[in-house]
Scaffold this active site. Structure first.
Site, PDB file in Angstrom:
ATOM      1  CE  LYS A 171      10.694  -5.087  15.751  1.00 34.03           C
ATOM      2  NZ  LYS A 171       9.582  -4.894  14.796  1.00 34.03           N
ATOM      3  CD  GLU A 184      14.501 -11.333  27.262  1.00 30.95           C
ATOM      4  OE1 GLU A 184      15.569 -10.705  27.362  1.00 30.95           O
ATOM      5  OE2 GLU A 184      13.959 -11.898  28.227  1.00 30.95           O
ATOM      6  N   GLY A 185      13.763  -7.351  23.577  1.00 36.35           N
ATOM      7  CA  GLY A 185      14.363  -6.252  22.810  1.00 36.35           C
ATOM      8  C   GLY A 185      14.391  -4.970  23.628  1.00 36.35           C
ATOM      9  CG  HIS A 186      10.721  -3.015  24.622  1.00 32.53           C
ATOM     10  ND1 HIS A 186       9.702  -3.901  24.385  1.00 32.53           N
ATOM     11  CD2 HIS A 186      10.543  -1.974  23.773  1.00 32.53           C
ATOM     12  CE1 HIS A 186       8.931  -3.424  23.420  1.00 32.53           C
ATOM     13  NE2 HIS A 186       9.413  -2.263  23.025  1.00 32.53           N
TER      14      HIS A 186
END
Length: 279
Positions: A148, A34-36
């Protein structure tokens, strides 16, 4: 569309730029989460074309690090990129990126000797080299990095400024799972029990932020409280650093101020995790 060779990617980028299209770029090592996806979506909003690279870069891994076991799943990654609506996925081989006799690297003389750089010698040399190469191949207008890896974000911004690159570096917010764990491809390594202990990083960060908001600015006291929380979890094997730093130059602080970043790195079981929060 999947592009596997450098020449084709360069030709596509040249054509797009001639057509006046803006290119957003999301460099990744794959095993997308989900970060990507949040980076890709940000790029899609701000650019005509979005390119994602998938390349597990060997030069940023040290001896005895997890290069060989780093999670890879191209089919899954391509499916995610398609669902998000990415225009091109660039997937070069190691042999293309570092052909026989390769000997040119990007070395920075500040910012890289602390935090993760102190524990992973040569790591940022590898990161800066591969990002520089990818920028030269993809020729983006904007490139998107998750915060992050906060030190990486600052270091890449510095390289782009120092080398007069016409690329805007966009830092996107860190994405967490519902229970607070920072998303990372390496979370896959964690056993159920280790994952429970991995929550110690975010819990320590949230506690420090809470204490700061109640008026505690003494960095040593904030760090002490964080360390106490982290050491109370059974699978936290080694705390590499807990630091409160200036967000621009990563200089450690003695008194915390609004806008400072708290960064932490620790081994949970045999998995190295990083996390951070902004005050």
């Amino acid at each position: 569309m999947l592009i596997t060779d450098i020449k084709s990617m360069k030709e596509i980028s040249e054509k797009l730029r001639k057509e006046g299209k803006s290119i957003g770029f999301v460099p990744t090592m794959g095993y997308l989460h989900e970060g990507h996806i949040s980076l890709m979506e940000c790029s899609k909003k701000e650019n005509d074309i979005t390119v994602v690279s998938i390349f597990v870069n060997p030069t940023q891994f040290g001896k005895n690090e997890d290069l060989d076991k780093y999670p890879r799943d191209l089919e899954r990654d391509l499916k995610i990129c398609k669902e998000v609506g990415v225009n091109y996925v660039f997937y070069p081989s190691v042999e293309q990126m570092y052909p026989a006799g390769y000997s040119t690297y990007v070395i920075m003389e500040s910012l890289v000797d602390r935090l993760c750089g102190a524990f992973r010698p040569g790591h940022f040399k590898g990161v800066l080299t591969v990002v520089n190469k990818l920028f030269n191949i993809v020729k983006p207008d904007r490139a998107y990095f998750g915060k992050k890896d906060y030190q990486q974000y600052v270091v890449i911004k510095k390289m782009v400024k120092d080398l007069n690159m016409d690329i805007q570096i966009i830092g996107c917010p860190l994405i967490r799972e519902k229970d607070g764990l920072a998303l990372s491809s390496r979370n896959k390594y964690l056993s159920k029990e280790e994952r429970e202990s991995a929550l110690s990083l975010s819990k320590a960060l949230f506690k420090a932020k809470q204490l700061f908001e109640k008026g505690e600015t003494d960095v040593s006291k904030l760090k002490e409280e964080m360390e106490k929380i982290m050491r109370s979890y059974p699978h936290v094997k080694e705390i590499q650093y807990i630091e409160i730093v200036n967000p621009e130059n990563l200089e450690p602080k003695e008194k915390a101020e609004k806008g400072d970043i708290i960064l932490v790195a620790a081994f949970v079981g045999s998995t190295r995790l990083i996390d951070n929060i902004q005050l």
